[in-house]
Write an enzyme that holds these catalytic residues in place. Sequence first.
Site, PDB file in Angstrom:
ATOM      1  CB  CYS A 195      -5.424 -15.356  14.875  1.00  0.00           C
ATOM      2  SG  CYS A 195      -5.328 -14.173  13.414  1.00  0.00           S
ATOM      3  NE  ARG A 241      -4.346   0.661   2.221  1.00  0.00           N
ATOM      4  CZ  ARG A 241      -4.308  -0.286   3.548  1.00  0.00           C
ATOM      5  NH1 ARG A 241      -3.336  -0.701   3.799  1.00  0.00           N
ATOM      6  NH2 ARG A 241      -5.146  -1.670   2.906  1.00  0.00           N
ATOM      7  CE1 TYR A 242      -0.264   4.925   3.853  1.00  0.00           C
ATOM      8  CE2 TYR A 242       0.226   2.331   4.948  1.00  0.00           C
ATOM      9  CZ  TYR A 242      -0.009   3.026   4.653  1.00  0.00           C
ATOM     10  OH  TYR A 242      -1.677   3.483   5.693  1.00  0.00           O
ATOM     11  CB  CYS A 271     -10.423  -9.531  12.815  1.00  0.00           C
ATOM     12  SG  CYS A 271      -9.403  -9.405  11.676  1.00  0.00           S
ATOM     13  NE  ARG A 284       5.860   2.976   5.508  1.00  0.00           N
ATOM     14  CZ  ARG A 284       4.715   3.589   5.240  1.00  0.00           C
ATOM     15  NH1 ARG A 284       3.612   3.915   6.253  1.00  0.00           N
ATOM     16  NH2 ARG A 284       4.784   4.832   4.548  1.00  0.00           N
ATOM     17  CG  ASP A 298     -10.888  -0.771   9.114  1.00  0.00           C
ATOM     18  OD1 ASP A 298     -10.445   0.116   8.654  1.00  0.00           O
ATOM     19  OD2 ASP A 298      -9.060  -1.735   9.918  1.00  0.00           O
ATOM     20  CG  ASP A 311      -6.639   1.825   7.308  1.00  0.00           C
ATOM     21  OD1 ASP A 311      -6.702   1.759   4.919  1.00  0.00           O
ATOM     22  OD2 ASP A 311      -6.064   0.839   7.301  1.00  0.00           O
ATOM     23  CB  CYS A 339     -11.012 -10.010  17.095  1.00  0.00           C
ATOM     24  SG  CYS A 339      -8.990  -9.518  18.103  1.00  0.00           S
ATOM     25  NE  ARG A 368      -5.235  -8.357   6.781  1.00  0.00           N
ATOM     26  CZ  ARG A 368      -3.847  -7.832   7.346  1.00  0.00           C
ATOM     27  NH1 ARG A 368      -3.393  -8.270   8.514  1.00  0.00           N
ATOM     28  NH2 ARG A 368      -3.687  -6.696   6.611  1.00  0.00           N
ATOM     29  CE  LYS A 410      -2.549   1.608  10.351  1.00  0.00           C
ATOM     30  NZ  LYS A 410      -2.357   0.755   9.219  1.00  0.00           N
TER      31      LYS A 410
END
Length: 349
Positions: free
Chosen positions: A110, A97-98, A117, A101, A278, A315, A114, A119, A322
């Site tokens: 995981c 995305r950046y 989440c 990075r 999100d 985001d 959560c 994702r 972000k």
Amino acid sequence: MSSPVKPPFAISRTLRTPDELIAAGMVPPDGRADLQAVAQQYATAVPPAFASLMESPNDPIGVQVIPTAQELLVAPEERSDPIGDDALSPVPGIVHRYADRALLKPLLVCPLYCRFCFRREHVGPDGGVLDEEALDRALDWLRTHEQIREVILTGGDPLMLSPRRLGDIVQALSAMPHITTIRVHTRVPVAAPERVTDALLDALETEKAMWMAVHVNHAREMALTARSCLRRIARRGIPLLGQSVLLRGVNDSEEALESLFRTMVENRMRPYYLHQLDPAPGTAHFHVPVEQGQRLLAGLRGRVTGLAWPIYVLDIPGGYGKVPLGPDYILGPQQVRDPEGKTHALDRL
């Protein structure tokens, strides 16, 4: 001498099915049908260390991991890829995305799942691990893109990898001259601290700058076992960052946020980001309006040290990245400006 009192939810293994949650007393038997419907779409995992922190299924710990029928309600603005990762994935396992990075997602597993989440459509025990061929392709992509200076290991949770596989990845990244920084994003120190063994910490050894961002949403998550785990990580010279999501019923009060951020700092963890939720499918019941989030942080100004002050971020959907939710970015009740100066209309403000 009397024996120590067990926590209300003392379990010996990770709970994953509606029947296991019912047997543990976390959900009532009449909720089985709804939970089975949720289980068709989203994974569940409640590990022993996290369960031991719960005082009730509806407390700030329980609501993060125990599935509910509310997850079957999808709001119009919710989407399966709310921050646009899929469109920015040049090869499996990489998100770019950046400019400087890239994310490396070696697995989609995981220690817990959560309920909010972003994702949640992708992660789960069936998400698996990149096979050797796919991992080699992802690493080759990083080798040939010399503008990448920082690689963020995420997923899933990279600390769910075996020490051998994690060490191989860290060493492969360390051998790339253009990469100066490796960052690990994880929930393991609070969700399954027993996984952070000496062998796992050895796997993180590198001459490059190694950072760790730990996802924590409530001060109670940082129990004695988590604090001990974080101390052992810090002793290895790995700086700790704290990431949190602003969640209704978990940390949507000045008192909860103050306690969370103070506890982070006391454990050598610098609060980094407070994320606006999100809009993933079935998460509306966790939503806190941006204006409320801004008021909460404003209420903490002057009450907590600057070390305990995170950046409140959103985001922007579509892969724009972000933006801080400050006065220079909020243009109106439903508009936000991205770093390039473009404006975006959002449904969930």
